[in-house]
Design an enzyme around this catalytic site. Structure first.
Site, short mmCIF file in Angstrom:
data_model
loop_
_atom_site.label_atom_id
_atom_site.label_comp_id
_atom_site.label_asym_id
_atom_site.label_seq_id
_atom_site.Cartn_x
_atom_site.Cartn_y
_atom_site.Cartn_z
N ALA A 1 25.35 0.31 45.64
CA ALA A 1 26.63 0.93 45.97
C ALA A 1 27.80 0.25 45.27
CB ALA A 1 26.85 0.91 47.49
N GLU A 2 27.72 -1.06 45.17
CA GLU A 2 28.84 -1.83 44.60
C GLU A 2 28.96 -1.65 43.09
OE1 GLU A 2 31.27 -3.49 45.92
OE2 GLU A 2 30.65 -3.68 47.99
N SER A 3 27.85 -1.75 42.38
CA SER A 3 27.93 -1.80 40.91
C SER A 3 26.98 -0.87 40.19
CB SER A 3 27.64 -3.22 40.44
OG SER A 3 26.27 -3.54 40.66
#
Length: 163
Positions: free
Chosen positions: A53-55
């Site tokens: 989700a972050e990167s």
């Protein structure tokens, strides 16, 4: 299957559904994420879902707000865990090194889980909005659309990986 991962473009998969193994960077990131999860007694699926989700497993990702790397660690968070300064090789922040980034992000996530009595959704909200925001709103997910969507996305990814 991972749905809507980090906006990463993968080419062929069905719209809205992405196989994690096909994402650029996943194969290299997976062992680092699993190792860091084990070191912090975390479920690897949760750490993988956060990184997705972050990167989107992009080790070079840098957000508009300055979050860095696979786990999108903020410089202040990296410093809290003893990671500061620039690497001598390329001059980038030391927390951009993938193994170190994942170690810091996983340690922070583990600390948030302890802070919020194992509540994954509150820990994820704190990872996204800061622990102060979760405390400010009575140990509930803050009413920020971005944070609410983030928690939903990571939990959906996590549940999918647990199957």
């Amino acid at each position: 299957w991972i749905e809507g991962v980090g906006g990463a473009h993968t080419g062929r998969p069905k719209p809205g559904r992405t196989n994690a193994a096909r994402l650029p960077g996943y194969a290299a990131a997976q062992p680092l994420l699993e190792e860091a999860a084990r070191a912090q007694a975390l479920e690897p699926e949760l750490v993988i879902a956060v990184a997705a989700a972050e990167s989107g497993f992009n080790t070079d990702a840098v957000s508009r707000k300055g979050a860095m790397g696979l786990m999108q660690v903020m410089p202040a968070t990296a410093e809290r865990y003893g990671v500061a300064g620039r690497s001598e090789g390329d001059g980038r922040h030391a927390a951009m090194e993938p193994r170190l980034n994942v170690q810091v992000g996983s340690r922070y996530l583990a600390d948030l889980l302890r802070m919020f009595d194992g509540d994954k959704e509150l820990a994820l909200a704190a990872y996204n909005a800061g622990e102060g925001a979760v405390v400010k709103y009575g140990r509930r997910i803050p009413p920020y659309p971005e944070t609410q969507q983030y928690v939903d996305k990571v939990m959906r990814l996590y549940r999918t990986l647990m199957r």
